[in-house]
Design an enzyme around this catalytic site. Sequence first.
Site, PDB file in Angstrom:
ATOM      1  N   GLY A   1       0.818  -1.202   0.000  1.00 44.83           N
ATOM      2  CA  GLY A   1       0.000   0.000   0.000  1.00 44.83           C
ATOM      3  C   GLY A   1       0.846   1.242   0.000  1.00 44.83           C
ATOM      4  N   GLY A   2       0.208   2.369   0.304  1.00 51.49           N
ATOM      5  CA  GLY A   2       0.907   3.640   0.242  1.00 51.49           C
ATOM      6  C   GLY A   2       1.970   3.789   1.303  1.00 51.49           C
TER       7      GLY A   2
ATOM      8  CE  LYS B   1       1.136  -0.596   7.502  1.00 53.27           C
ATOM      9  NZ  LYS B   1      -0.066   0.074   8.075  1.00 53.27           N
TER      10      LYS B   1
ATOM     11  CG  ASP C   1      -9.524   4.240   6.978  1.00 53.69           C
ATOM     12  OD1 ASP C   1     -10.505   4.689   6.358  1.00 53.69           O
ATOM     13  OD2 ASP C   1      -8.488   3.850   6.413  1.00 53.69           O
TER      14      ASP C   1
END
Length: 752
Positions: free
Chosen positions: A23-24, A42, A136
């Site tokens: 991802g970003g 991650k 989120d």
Amino acid sequence: MSLRVGDPAEIGGYPLEARLGSGGMGTVFLARTSSGRPVAIKLIHQQFAGDDEFRIRFRQEVAAARRVSGAFTAAVVDAAPEAEQPWMATTYIEGHTLAQHIAAKGPLNGPELRRLAIGLAEALRDIHRVGVVHRDLKPSNVVLSPEGPRVIDFGISRAVDQQTLTMTGRVIGTPPFMSPEQLQAPRGVGPRSDVFSLGTLLVYAATGHGPFDADSPYLTAYQVVHEEPSLDSVPTALRAVVEPCLDKDPEGRPSADELLVLLRDLSADLGGTDTNGVGAGRTRDMITEHNFAAPATPTPTAPTAAPAGPGTGSTGTPIGRRLRGRWRTVLAAAVAVAAIGGGVAVLRAGGVGGNSGDDSRNSVAAPGVTAPGAALPAGFEPWRETVLGGREDIPDELRCVARGDAVFCGGGSVVATRISAQDGSRVWTAKSPGVPVQGMHLVGATDDTVLGYRFAAEDAPQDPPSEVVAIDANTGQELWSVPSGAQSTAVTGRTQDALVVGSAVVTVDASNSRFEARDAHSGEVTWTTPFPADTQCAPVPVGPQLFAMCATNTEVDALEVRHPTLHPVDRASGKLSEPIAVNGPAVPMGVADGELVLLLAHMEGTALAGYDGVARVDPASRKVTYSRLAKTYAGTPGMADGTVYVSGQTGLVTALDPVTGRKKWSRQAGVEGASGPTAGADALYFSSATGRVVALSPHDGSPLWTTDPQADGLTGEQGASPRVTVVGRALIVTAAKNTVFAFDTQKPPKSG
């Protein structure tokens, strides 16, 4: 997904087995503990490792995830937030995300929906009990594991007493699933903001669309703050629980504990909808039944398109002034979104937006679809630039076309600018002082002339509301300008009120009553042609040919263009041939085998639900052929190399055969709100407002590579025109805040 060259063999002593995604902010790997237990690690992208603000954010993420250890979240196994390249290991959760499930299989049924609702309420209870707000909660952050739903990604969560941070290329929250207070005052967001997000997520799970869906994230944000939710398709029993969750006032919503009590009292099947609903299983993305009486007579439906620019309609009302008033109304919500990390943009009223997917080299319908070559511009190095327009309070998005090693870009408050494809240096820039209309970008370019739109300053009412401006491609000197109308979106669902055809430009006059053709460089008028009586028209390219697409004033004024007509236009004289009737609403896409291809819009009331058919118009025989699609495809349409593509809001790209209507392939591209495609050498390019680019194989949609975001921008936008321009082996990409950057397609920026 196997490991790539350059990936580490282990992280923190955990041997890596595979990539799970990127991802970003980072890349997620599958690894094993010494006992063989699978974990997800991650690893933060290297470019963020030296960013102090980012390290604060990541420490908050680790701390928040450690505090939450319920049955419906992923527990932290290990972490090193202070490492040279920070990482965090969590329990590996097997399963698809809710977004992937809905895209592949459609909405959840009663028992599945009830289990999801209860599981997510329990997850929120666990999260809130330890003083964390997720902030989120959205379909891509919910994993449907065999043991039940799990909430993941605490990347923007925070403890109640922590401050909000923003990161480049990441919108802090996703408008369709954000609460009103998160859009208006993000630093004051509390636990009941998550409850609002859960309500929107349950509507999405039950129907396939959110309760505040709109054509753009800015309009979605406005509806979240000001409008009532659309709940007709939600099962009645669940609706009674969802409605209080969506109260605009946080104090009017239940807590996670209170919500859990309400959900546990629901019956297993949740019942159905009331007589006004359309059923729990019906969704904009998964509708499979349509009222096509016969292939040649698709059911007429009403478009949502509204006039998209200055000028006057058939009633004489100043369209541009109406839109500017509406833009003012929505700007407050857009500014709130921008403050959270997105760019402010002007609302485009209705329609699909963007430019028509023409294969002609002289049209900006498909920016940069030039003959693909293997060479880079001489002396090329990757570059990045920001182009300031006439309105610094409105960070626009540009669109570009290439002529040799020169790149011409324009849009919003930039009439046009010339940029070197080699290093991004700007040769000249012409600015627009007024309020731009979103979707009206560069008109196009010939070998010696560039044409763009200019909007009048609000303190200069004597100036034309909008003009087409011709600029010398070499010097940047203005050659001529002419007032321009703006009705194309209402008629075609596309924003294209002027069109470059060969060495000429065809415009609509300011009163929206006729076409005017001029030599692009001199401005000399070669012909004028009035519209047929009581109609509004827009120019439509069909390869080297030109069509006029028209609709009656009555349908345009009522925003119900159900019976458009197509008139072949003689390019030498401007004479219109007899009309070809089309069962609409229909959106011009491009050309396949010499025929004009149109997508047929499927409406639910006044809302565009997607596209459920294809029409093909043979200019020679004047025959119109219709094909039905297997279902309604929602998202941003585009066309390249004879294939139609629809890019969904969550990143699902579907390729459709324009002749048969059959699906060629469908791929989860991983880039939300992407526009495209732009065709290159054996690749298709899609890009979002953040500047994230994905390259897909045109043969089967398999991903070739994906880049990281380059700018702050909202994802989820629908209807945008392609943002990628091909210059030999180089890609020129535009993103939010007038960001333009370029890189070698054989050496794309690494993602992770």
